[in-house]
Design an enzyme around this catalytic site. Structure first.
Site, short mmCIF file in Angstrom:
data_model
loop_
_atom_site.label_atom_id
_atom_site.label_comp_id
_atom_site.label_asym_id
_atom_site.label_seq_id
_atom_site.Cartn_x
_atom_site.Cartn_y
_atom_site.Cartn_z
N TYR A 71 56.43 45.37 45.72
CA TYR A 71 56.04 46.79 45.69
C TYR A 71 57.23 47.75 45.64
O TYR A 71 57.05 48.95 45.54
CB TYR A 71 55.13 47.11 46.88
N LYS A 94 53.16 31.03 48.98
CA LYS A 94 53.07 30.17 47.79
C LYS A 94 54.42 29.47 47.67
O LYS A 94 55.10 29.52 46.63
CB LYS A 94 52.74 31.05 46.57
N ASP A 122 46.43 29.98 47.25
CA ASP A 122 45.29 29.52 46.43
C ASP A 122 44.29 28.74 47.28
O ASP A 122 43.08 28.97 47.21
CB ASP A 122 45.78 28.70 45.23
N ASP A 165 47.37 42.08 49.81
CA ASP A 165 46.56 42.99 49.00
C ASP A 165 45.37 42.23 48.41
O ASP A 165 44.21 42.66 48.47
CB ASP A 165 47.46 43.56 47.89
N ASP A 169 40.93 42.02 49.63
CA ASP A 169 39.77 42.36 48.78
C ASP A 169 38.77 41.22 48.81
O ASP A 169 37.56 41.43 48.91
CB ASP A 169 40.19 42.64 47.33
#
Ligand code: ATP
Length: 356
Positions: free
Chosen positions: A135, A192, A225, A249, A253
């Protein structure tokens, strides 16, 4: 001096302007001791005079306010999104609000698309690093517009940044309870690191070091994942999840889908001891803005979260209880299956909050 907490209210754009007035009316109805100051930062102001944040705006917020209640930023009339970046990312970065805390709590089984899941089964929190990662907009484009074009986007992970967010997660786990009053007990770190070995390696090392200071807290690790799959197959074991800015982020959701969608999700952008900022997880949602259909509960629960953070537990509980009642009685906007408008749903919750 007034004992009221000073709150800066920045509704922003789109549905931020629909839902924040409802959050404000509910706080007032619940008798919260707050002194509110409204700011017009957002697309309208930017289009009128090119101001995103007035000079010294962040210094003023940090100096003059106990907390900030923000709506959403983003407007199709400002395609560059410059105002949203400067206001929202500005608050997060320049005020160093490094911990984005996003509770995921199912209020009623009817809000969860998974079969056989009860409210007690979905009560976890995502602690998202809020000042680093991708970001910072570091990187660049080379040979743009040619077949040889190269785009590089950097992922920034500092030792200080990773350590403080991981520590925040362990402290949260040690000190916060679940809705049913039972203690929290497990921190899961999500990354990850199999593909992003350098950044992931730092997160892995820091997580192990900090975990050693909290021997009573269980630890776990999942690749992002695998975590996504697990979240929709079996959300029950999740407790405290700590992760980087981008994964936080995305998974919040997904997690919002477990408890009623984006219209229900609340968040706080925190730095212990500093002026913190609270905002619903959803964005400005231009297609539904100004139509009195946006769900105000995410913003209302965000206000409750802010009040609890400021020590006003009674007002916060009144508000959460009133939202729970609204959900159970289907006094909601259409996204949750009800027939009320944004204002009417806010009014219902305000009325209930004032009576509790
Ligand atoms: P971002 O700012 O994250 O880019 P956005 O403004 O494009 O997001 P969101 O606000 O995140 O979009 O919402 C995406 C969609 O989710 C909306 O178009 C809308 O359909 C739904 N949604 C989001 N918030 C609400 C809400 N409060 N009530 C009802 N629906 C919502």
């Amino acid at each position: 001096m007034s004992s009221k907490k000073r709150i800066a209210v920045i509704p922003g754009d789109g549905i931020g302007k629909d839902v924040i007035p409802q959050a404000v009316r509910v706080m007032q109805a619940a008798g919260a001791a707050v002194d509110l100051t409204l700011f017009d930062w957002g697309a309208d102001r930017y289009l009128a005079d090119k101001t995103t944040v007035p000079p010294d705006g962040f210094t003023m917020l940090a100096r003059d306010f106990d907390a900030i209640l923000a709506g959403a930023f983003g407007d199709p009339r400002v395609p560059s999104n410059i105002h949203a970046k400067e206001i929202l990312l500005g608050m997060r970065f320049k005020m160093d609000l490094y911990a984005n805390v996003r509770p995921v709590r199912l209020m009623d089984a009817s809000l969860c698309p998974l079969k056989g899941v009860e409210p007690k089964d979905v009560d976890f929190v995502v602690i998202r690093e809020n000042t680093e990662g991708v970001y910072g907009d570091l990187g660049g484009v080379f040979k743009q517009g040619t077949l040889d074009e190269i785009a590089i986007q950097e992922d920034v992970n500092t030792r200080k940044g990773v350590e403080r967010i991981v520590r925040y997660a362990f402290e949260y786990c040690a000190n916060q309870r679940k809705l049913d009053g039972s203690p929290r007990g497990r921190v899961l770190m999500c990354d990850k690191s199999n593909a992003m070995t350098h950044a992931g390696g730092l997160w892995q090392r820091v997580f192990k070091e900090v975990a050693a200071e909290y021997p009573k807290i269980e630890t776990e690790h999942m690749y992002v994942d695998a975590l996504c799959m697990q979240m929709v197959r079996e959300p029950r074991p999740f407790d405290v999840i700590v992760t980087n800015n981008m994964f936080g982020d995305i998974i919040t959701d997904l997690a919002a889908g477990l408890h009623g969608g984006l219209g229900m999700a609340a968040s706080g952008n925190l730095h212990p001891g500093k002026t913190s900022m609270f905002e619903p997880v959803h964005g400005s949602a231009p297609p539904i803005a100004g139509k009195n259909i946006a769900n105000p509960f995410g913003a209302i629960l965000t206000a409750a979260m802010m009040l609890a953070h400021l020590g006003m537990k009674t007002a916060a509980e009144k508000i959460e209880g009133a939202v729970l009642e609204a959900v159970r009685q289907k006094k909601t906007t259409p996204d949750l299956g009800g027939t009320l408008g944004t204002r009417e749903a806010g009014e219902w919750v305000a009325e209930k909050s004032s009576r509790r």
